[in-house]
Design a protein around this motif. Structure first.
Motif, PDB file in Angstrom:
ATOM      1  N   THR A 429      12.867 -19.165 -10.710  1.00 25.46           N
ATOM      2  CA  THR A 429      12.755 -19.852  -9.419  1.00 25.46           C
ATOM      3  C   THR A 429      11.313 -19.866  -8.939  1.00 25.46           C
ATOM      4  OG1 THR A 429      15.010 -19.238  -8.790  1.00 25.46           O
ATOM      5  CG2 THR A 429      13.500 -19.822  -7.007  1.00 25.46           C
ATOM      6  N   ARG A 446      12.391 -25.714  -0.230  1.00 27.43           N
ATOM      7  CA  ARG A 446      13.566 -26.199   0.515  1.00 27.43           C
ATOM      8  C   ARG A 446      14.541 -26.912  -0.425  1.00 27.43           C
ATOM      9  NH1 ARG A 446      11.133 -29.657   3.175  1.00 27.43           N
ATOM     10  NH2 ARG A 446      11.906 -31.533   2.145  1.00 27.43           N
ATOM     11  N   ARG A 448      14.823 -26.620  -3.659  1.00 27.01           N
ATOM     12  CA  ARG A 448      15.404 -25.703  -4.651  1.00 27.01           C
ATOM     13  C   ARG A 448      16.592 -24.944  -4.060  1.00 27.01           C
ATOM     14  NH1 ARG A 448      14.782 -25.217 -10.276  1.00 27.01           N
ATOM     15  NH2 ARG A 448      15.623 -23.208 -10.888  1.00 27.01           N
ATOM     16  N   ILE A 449      16.434 -24.449  -2.857  1.00 30.80           N
ATOM     17  CA  ILE A 449      17.524 -23.701  -2.226  1.00 30.80           C
ATOM     18  C   ILE A 449      18.708 -24.625  -1.940  1.00 30.80           C
ATOM     19  CG2 ILE A 449      18.197 -22.434  -0.155  1.00 30.80           C
ATOM     20  CD1 ILE A 449      15.356 -21.292  -0.070  1.00 30.80           C
ATOM     21  N   GLN A 450      18.432 -25.797  -1.374  1.00 31.85           N
ATOM     22  CA  GLN A 450      19.516 -26.737  -1.082  1.00 31.85           C
ATOM     23  C   GLN A 450      20.256 -27.143  -2.356  1.00 31.85           C
ATOM     24  OE1 GLN A 450      17.390 -29.902   0.872  1.00 31.85           O
ATOM     25  NE2 GLN A 450      17.538 -28.960   2.900  1.00 31.85           N
ATOM     26  N   THR A 452      20.434 -25.530  -5.209  1.00 30.76           N
ATOM     27  CA  THR A 452      21.176 -24.399  -5.783  1.00 30.76           C
ATOM     28  C   THR A 452      22.507 -24.196  -5.065  1.00 30.76           C
ATOM     29  OG1 THR A 452      19.113 -23.294  -6.436  1.00 30.76           O
ATOM     30  CG2 THR A 452      21.090 -21.931  -6.269  1.00 30.76           C
ATOM     31  N   VAL A 453      22.475 -24.248  -3.750  1.00 24.77           N
ATOM     32  CA  VAL A 453      23.724 -24.092  -2.980  1.00 24.77           C
ATOM     33  C   VAL A 453      24.708 -25.210  -3.338  1.00 24.77           C
ATOM     34  CG1 VAL A 453      24.724 -24.127  -0.668  1.00 24.77           C
ATOM     35  CG2 VAL A 453      22.612 -22.863  -1.086  1.00 24.77           C
ATOM     36  N   THR A 492      16.295 -32.158  -5.321  1.00 22.45           N
ATOM     37  CA  THR A 492      17.465 -31.425  -4.822  1.00 22.45           C
ATOM     38  C   THR A 492      18.674 -31.676  -5.719  1.00 22.45           C
ATOM     39  OG1 THR A 492      16.670 -31.565  -2.547  1.00 22.45           O
ATOM     40  CG2 THR A 492      19.015 -31.132  -2.857  1.00 22.45           C
ATOM     41  N   LEU A 520      22.579 -17.275  -6.510  1.00 18.48           N
ATOM     42  CA  LEU A 520      22.156 -17.581  -5.148  1.00 18.48           C
ATOM     43  C   LEU A 520      21.158 -16.543  -4.642  1.00 18.48           C
ATOM     44  CD1 LEU A 520      22.392 -19.249  -2.570  1.00 18.48           C
ATOM     45  CD2 LEU A 520      24.378 -17.845  -1.932  1.00 18.48           C
ATOM     46  N   THR A 523      17.780 -16.907  -6.460  1.00 15.48           N
ATOM     47  CA  THR A 523      17.060 -18.102  -6.009  1.00 15.48           C
ATOM     48  C   THR A 523      16.388 -17.844  -4.672  1.00 15.48           C
ATOM     49  OG1 THR A 523      18.542 -19.613  -7.186  1.00 15.48           O
ATOM     50  CG2 THR A 523      17.318 -20.513  -5.321  1.00 15.48           C
ATOM     51  N   LEU A 524      17.115 -17.253  -3.737  1.00 18.39           N
ATOM     52  CA  LEU A 524      16.539 -16.965  -2.419  1.00 18.39           C
ATOM     53  C   LEU A 524      15.370 -15.991  -2.531  1.00 18.39           C
ATOM     54  CD1 LEU A 524      19.818 -16.594  -0.300  1.00 18.39           C
ATOM     55  CD2 LEU A 524      18.209 -18.515  -0.289  1.00 18.39           C
ATOM     56  N   ALA A 527      12.365 -17.726  -4.355  1.00 20.59           N
ATOM     57  CA  ALA A 527      11.735 -18.695  -3.458  1.00 20.59           C
ATOM     58  C   ALA A 527      10.941 -17.985  -2.373  1.00 20.59           C
ATOM     59  CB  ALA A 527      12.803 -19.594  -2.837  1.00 20.59           C
TER      60      ALA A 527
END
Length: 728
Positions: A429, A446, A448-450, A452-453, A492, A520, A523-524, A527
């Protein structure tokens, strides 16, 4: 023969830039999936898939011979990276040192060239893929030291072989797509330019020019991409009829760009004077139709169809008729503005001829200079020289390399401290999120997180809905293809797709549900580490260097003006020296636009120069438009006139003023506008132009007068940038 209802959609699909890339990935992933099913050995699926992905990420445009050479280098790099990870995996201290040094060195290769940067980044990604695969298998078995690297490199070689064969079969197709993209962006530029002719009092010209400057950056990027693609295919292959046709189309696009970006007129005066006449509507419609013609040419290139520019040709006739009607009224107070409109008519008529010539580019004169400037390194000494030039804290590449290496080492240390499940996703990540500047990092963080979720939610739902392995295998391949189809423009969605693929891959060999929460969390965490690193480790705030990029823009414009003046003295010749000066000026303008875009994404304190920078960009792009008009109207030698020392002196003074303001701005010194001198030059030039009988000499004098007046506003904008830079 397939029916037309089927062939037409297929042909349109073939024109999509990502289609061929996605199809190659589909063949590679589907082939590996089928092989693993046939051998009943799904344990090999993950390393083979990861090798394919890394190889596809390392792919650059080239001929099949060049792609083969690049593939061999890539496979050697992949093998060394994977084996190094295996040998040091059980020794955390050695591993951390190797991770930091290798990531720094591979990132520094970006200073050499884009090809080197792409392969180096893919190698770093494959090294982390090796870590992920080893962690999934519980470490390195002494009797299977070569197993994991062999699978990863085999997957990479499989995709590489497909890529080489594809390049051999369809070597010209990417070039066709690239040139079509150039004409499409030119069409957008022309239609934006047409809005300037809308006869409205009080129209926000600056906002229109800002939009033009930003679009100009996209045109320049498309032209640069096409030039590099043509150059790679020209090496050792001169004389190919099809390739020469594309080269001529590229030069036609360059000519159209110079004429499209030209300005000969003060828009406010035109709107005020001709508010009750149709001349500005005719000009607006003509530019709009020429923009549509560029778009039609783009489609014609893609679909191998005839190109029709009839509507724009008719619009040109209507514009000329309206102009002749104004001349017939014989009003002396219109003389200067009608002269500008005549220059505009000549310019757009030539642009129309260029569009007509694009239908048959082989008719372009063969005696013209068709050489291209090679920006690639020439041997190891050139590589070493480029690297040495970036061994400095002032270099953005060096700062990014140091920042990324520290980010990965910190992530590795944190991984060993908290021992998270599947912890090496933290490093992956960080590699994808950590970018050279804050604005890009924030955007990718932003997205990457969106993504991944989204991917984890979709993965949980699809694994639940489709528990059968064959359906899951199809979803795995489809998700992998979707990643490569969307990663360039929809990151995204691309992140969601690759997350979905990973979940289903792990579900083929174990429990995909068990990866959801670790993925998850990692990733957080990854990031967050990358975002914090960009904030605190040698942050490269674009706003602080805005004045230096603005100075580079002025230096390039001064060099372009001198090249134009040399052409006026010696006669028109589109040689490499002139085209390089023109391209450098447009590249600098595009780089300034990109820098400002990054500044607008930075925190408020570092964004304080943005307004001054945007105003400078408007003025500098207007200056470039006036220069482009001078370049577009080059003709026979001696246009300045041997007896007209005033014009020559004024031109030299303008060029020197540009260079002086650039030097002061680069050094952060107080910019001295010399307003009185410039306005005096402008007045003398306008007075001389009013008495001039030679059209070409009159246009030169009028344009130099416009440039002199523009330099006043540009110097004032540069002064504001310089003052703000001195306060840092």
């Amino acid at each position: 023969m397939l029916p037309t209802s089927l062939t037409q959609p297929l042909r349109r699909l073939w024109t999509l830039e990502s289609f061929a890339y996605s199809l190659r990935v589909f063949i590679a992933l589907a082939g590996v999936m089928a092989l693993c099913w046939y051998l009943d050995d799904m344990g090999k699926l993950i390393p083979l898939f990861l090798g394919i992905i890394a190889s596809a990420l390392a792919e650059t445009d080239d001929t099949w011979q060049g792609r083969l050479q690049a593939l061999l280098v890539t496979l050697v790099c992949f093998a060394v990276a994977a084996l190094s990870v295996e040998l040091t995996f059980a020794h955390p201290v050695i591993f951390a040192v190797g991770l930091g040094v290798s990531s720094f060195g591979m990132t520094m290769l970006g200073a050499v060239g884009q090809r080197y940067a792409t392969i180096a980044t893919a190698t770093l990604i494959l090294a982390i893929y090796t870590m992920i695969s080893l962690e999934q298998h519980g470490g390195v078995a002494l009797d299977g030291l070569w197993g994991e690297p062999l699978l990863l490199v085999s997957g990479a070689a499989w995709y590489g072989a497909i890529s080489v064969v594809w390049c051999a079969l369809f070597s010209r197709h990417p070039l066709k797509l690239s040139l079509a993209h150039v004409f499409r962006e030119l069409g957008v530029y022309l239609r934006l330019k047409s809005a300037l002719f809308e006869p409205l009092r009080g129209m926000d010209i600056e906002q229109q020019r800002l939009a033009l400057a930003q679009q100009n950056g996209r045109v320049v990027a498309a032209l640069n991409q096409s030039k590099e693609m043509i150059f790679r295919r020209l090496e050792g292959q001169r004389g190919g009829r099809k390739l020469n046709r594309y080269l001529r189309l590229y030069f036609i696009a360059q000519d159209i760009h110079e004429r499209a970006s030209s300005s000969h007129y003060p828009y406010g005066a035109l709107a005020e004077t001709f508010f009750h006449h149709d001349i500005l509507f005719r000009a607006q419609r003509l530019l709009d139709q020429q923009g549509r013609a560029c778009k039609a040419l783009s489609r014609a290139l893609l679909l191998d169809r005839p190109f029709d520019h009839g509507p724009s040709a008719q619009a040109l006739e209507d514009f000329n008729a309206s102009l002749n009607n104004l001349y017939a009224q014989g009003r002396d107070e219109w003389r200067d503005l009608l002269s500008s409109l005549s220059a505009l008519a000549d310019n757009l008529a030539t642009l129309e001829d260029k569009l007509a010539g694009a239908d048959n580019p082989d008719a372009r004169a063969d005696h013209e200079d068709s050489s291209l400037f090679d920006r690639s390194p020439r041997g190891l000494s050139d590589v070493a020289e480029r690297l040495q030039a970036h061994i400095s804290l002032a270099s953005p590449v060096f700062r990014h390399a140091l920042r990324l290496s520290v980010t990965l080492v910190v992530g590795y240390g944190l991984l060993h401290w908290i021992h998270p499940t599947q912890g090496y996703w933290i490093l992956l990540t960080s590699v994808f999120v950590c970018r050279p500047n804050f604005g890009a990092t924030r955007r990718f963080l932003r997205q990457r997180i969106q993504g991944t979720v989204m991917g984890l939610v979709a993965g949980w739902a699809l694994i639940t809905l489709f528990p059968t392995e064959p359906v899951q295998a199809l979803i795995t391949v489809a998700a992998g293809v979707a990643f490569f189809a969307t990663r360039a423009h929809h990151y995204t969605l691309a992140t969601a797709s690759i997350t979905l693929m990973v979940l289903f891959c792990f579900n083929q060999v174990g429990d995909g549900f068990g990866l959801i929460w670790p993925r998850l969390f990692d990733t957080l965490l990854g990031a967050a580490i990358a975002g914090l690193a960009v904030l605190v480790i040698l942050p490269d705030w674009q706003g602080r260097g805005l004045h230096r990029q603005a100075a580079t823009t002025l230096e390039a414009s001064a060099a372009y003006l001198r090249a134009i003046l040399d052409q006026y003295a010696r006669g028109k010749r589109d040689d490499l020296t002139y085209r390089l000066a023109r391209r450098n000026a447009h590249n600098a303008d595009a780089a300034l636009s990109t820098t400002l875009g990054n500044v607008l994404l930075e925190p408020g304190h570092f964004r304080k120069d943005a307004d001054a920078g945007l105003r400078f960009l408007v003025h500098s792009h207007t200056l470039l438009s006036y220069l482009s008009a001078l370049g577009a109207h080059r003709g026979t030698a001696g246009a300045a006139g041997e007896d007209n020392t005033a014009v020559t002196a004024a031109a030299d003074d303008v060029a020197e003023t540009l260079a002086r303001v650039a030097r002061q701005l680069a050094a952060g010194e107080t910019v001295t506008p010399c307003k009185d001198s410039l306005m005096r030059h402008a007045g003398l030039l306008e007075a001389s132009a009013a008495e001039e009988t030679c059209d070409e000499r009159r246009l030169l004098q009028n344009q130099l007068a416009l440039i002199s007046r523009q330099l006043v506003a540009l110097s004032e904008a540069a002064g504001r940038l310089s003052i703000q830079a001195s306060r840092e």
